[in-house]
Write a protein that holds these residues in place. Structure first.
Motif, mmCIF file in Angstrom:
data_model
loop_
_atom_site.group_PDB
_atom_site.id
_atom_site.type_symbol
_atom_site.label_atom_id
_atom_site.label_comp_id
_atom_site.label_asym_id
_atom_site.label_seq_id
_atom_site.Cartn_x
_atom_site.Cartn_y
_atom_site.Cartn_z
ATOM 1 N N ASN A 132 0.822 -1.206 0.000
ATOM 2 C CA ASN A 132 0.000 0.000 0.000
ATOM 3 C C ASN A 132 0.860 1.262 0.000
ATOM 4 O O ASN A 132 0.584 2.202 -0.757
ATOM 5 C CB ASN A 132 -0.912 0.013 1.238
ATOM 6 N N SER A 133 1.909 1.272 0.845
ATOM 7 C CA SER A 133 2.795 2.445 0.896
ATOM 8 C C SER A 133 3.400 2.700 -0.472
ATOM 9 O O SER A 133 3.454 3.841 -0.936
ATOM 10 C CB SER A 133 3.946 2.235 1.883
ATOM 11 N N LEU A 134 3.857 1.641 -1.121
ATOM 12 C CA LEU A 134 4.509 1.798 -2.424
ATOM 13 C C LEU A 134 3.540 2.342 -3.466
ATOM 14 O O LEU A 134 3.849 3.324 -4.148
ATOM 15 C CB LEU A 134 5.107 0.458 -2.896
ATOM 16 N N ILE A 135 2.363 1.735 -3.586
ATOM 17 C CA ILE A 135 1.458 2.185 -4.654
ATOM 18 C C ILE A 135 0.899 3.573 -4.353
ATOM 19 O O ILE A 135 0.621 4.330 -5.266
ATOM 20 C CB ILE A 135 0.352 1.154 -4.999
ATOM 21 N N ASN A 136 0.817 3.927 -3.062
ATOM 22 C CA ASN A 136 0.375 5.290 -2.723
ATOM 23 C C ASN A 136 1.425 6.342 -3.077
ATOM 24 O O ASN A 136 1.105 7.525 -3.156
ATOM 25 C CB ASN A 136 -0.015 5.384 -1.250
ATOM 26 N N LEU A 137 2.666 5.911 -3.258
ATOM 27 C CA LEU A 137 3.724 6.819 -3.720
ATOM 28 C C LEU A 137 3.822 6.807 -5.260
ATOM 29 O O LEU A 137 4.807 7.280 -5.827
ATOM 30 C CB LEU A 137 5.072 6.402 -3.123
ATOM 31 N N ASN A 138 2.788 6.246 -5.903
ATOM 32 C CA ASN A 138 2.772 6.112 -7.371
ATOM 33 C C ASN A 138 3.916 5.270 -7.907
ATOM 34 O O ASN A 138 4.357 5.445 -9.045
ATOM 35 C CB ASN A 138 2.750 7.484 -8.053
ATOM 36 N N ILE A 139 4.384 4.377 -7.072
ATOM 37 C CA ILE A 139 5.378 3.402 -7.510
ATOM 38 C C ILE A 139 4.642 2.216 -8.121
ATOM 39 O O ILE A 139 3.572 1.827 -7.638
ATOM 40 C CB ILE A 139 6.253 2.973 -6.306
ATOM 41 N N THR A 140 5.176 1.677 -9.203
ATOM 42 C CA THR A 140 4.612 0.471 -9.817
ATOM 43 C C THR A 140 5.503 -0.719 -9.477
ATOM 44 O O THR A 140 6.573 -0.888 -10.065
ATOM 45 C CB THR A 140 4.510 0.633 -11.350
ATOM 46 N N PRO A 141 5.092 -1.549 -8.507
ATOM 47 C CA PRO A 141 5.893 -2.738 -8.198
ATOM 48 C C PRO A 141 5.863 -3.731 -9.362
ATOM 49 O O PRO A 141 4.812 -3.962 -9.961
ATOM 50 C CB PRO A 141 5.192 -3.333 -6.961
#
Lengths: 260, 260
Positions: A132-141
């Protein structure tokens, strides 16, 4: 809830540079938050053979011994970095991960008293908070098909199952679309004519298995899909990798799987 | 300013599982924020040979052609995931990265009118903002020796240079110790007796080069160290990988490099 698209890519597209580039260009254009999950196609077996190691199979399933996990780790991770670099070139803030990175997916070595599958992982827990933290930073895992036992060992893990587990974990906080892309146009009712079944609902699934319409390799994929749906994922789509740009369109040509 | 330790590990330790495990256990115990940077030892060349590809060298420097970058990418990334899994097993919140992940390190393909080194990167820019965000979340980045051109291409990049660039980037916000670990006990004044030079300051460096005390492979390493120091890094330490637990101790047995 905000939309999240989890795409799993597998099969030949991964081995063919031009197909992979075409797919990634379309993937990059999917609007909103997204996660990409990938396996290694047949590259791991090919490289094992190049290295003079014959891949071990029992009843059609790969046995991941020490040699195999080393090769699988290199192939999956290398492919992962290659896809990340390509996505960065397309202005996607991609972050390549295995299940070990940030403790994203904890699993345990598969226990089977009859066959020892070797370094194969069954998923225990997805680190939803980190994801959640990653995608909320607009990061695409960009997640490859490796998990870990949190004791230092990487484990080869089915990419379809990983995609379903990530989609399920995110479905509490997002409206999740799970998409399985491969080299067929969808779940087929007829292999020769490539006729796609546009919709599969739960009550019809048993019938389609019994009459042989759905068989072999498609069954675990659709089982994964229904597990994800039972656990909160809105719908699952199965389509050709070339159709990834149509996954939210009215003329989407693949299969939709949903509860009813 | 808060302390940050940037450790670069290279050489044989990477090839030997027991040495690597021992090193990682000690690395995990370093207090405070830390970053690990690694190359691939000689594994890439070994695997190229196993695959029947003879590594291309010109004047002792590797030429990274298409075949080589593919192998290098797999080896470095696979090793990266292996180290991340081991660190997670030691309760370190490790995140494996190449320079492409989160656009951490942008580089360009080396331009040389005489020799085409192939897919080799010279660093242009470190994404300090992302790196700061990660370490402030108590994440330990584990960075392999690959950067990218932000146009989709991965580039093989010297791990010493990467470590120096990351340390330099972080020196605005942290008190940075940069540590180069390898299989020697430090910079040696005498190779036979393994006598370590405990301190190298800038004004003495030219003399040590001229009289032949420091030569060959050590020169680019120490040049990197002084570049980092000139750009704000407090001090650079060069020591045996087994001494990583003594890097902040009074009985630190390796070499310290500092301005004066």
């Amino acid at each position: 809830m905000e939309k999240l698209t989890v795409v799993k890519i597998g099969g030949k597209v991964i081995n063919e540079e031009a197909s992979l580039d075409g797919f990634l260009k379309k993937f990059a254009k999917i609007e909103g938050k997204k996660i990409l999950v990938h396996g290694g196609g047949n590259i791991a077996s090919e490289w094992q053979r190049k290295l003079g190691i014959e891949p071990k199979m029992i009843e059609g399933r790969r046995i991941t011994d020490q040699d195999a996990i080393d090769v699988v780790t290199m192939i999956f991770s290398g492919l992962n970095k290659k896809m990340v670099a390509k996505l960065q070139g397309l202005d996607i803030q991609a972050l390549g991960m295995s299940g070990a990175d940030l403790n994203l997916i904890k699993s345990h070595k598969r226990m089977n008293v009859v066959i020892d599958y070797g370094y194969v992982g069954d998923i225990e827990k997805v680190n939803d908070e980190i994801l959640n933290s990653l995608i909320n930073l607009n990061i695409t895992p960009v997640v490859c098909a490796l998990t870990h036992d949190n004791k230092g060992q990487l484990l080869n893990t089915n990419a379809d199952t990983i995609a379903a587990a990530l989609a399920t974990g995110m479905s509490e906080t997002h409206e999740v679309d799970l998409v399985y892309c491969f080299e067929q146009p969808g779940v087929l009712s007829d292999f020769e004519s490539k006729t796609v079944i546009p919709l599969i609902v739960k009550k019809d699934y048993d019938g389609l298995k019994k009459n042989g319409t759905i068989n072999d390799g498609m069954i675990p994929k659709i089982d994964n899909a229904f597990h994800a749906i039972d656990a909160g994922v809105g719908q699952v789509k199965i389509c050709h990798f070339d159709a990834i740009d149509k996954v939210q369109a009215e003329d989407y040509p693949g299969t939709v799987i949903c509860r009813k």
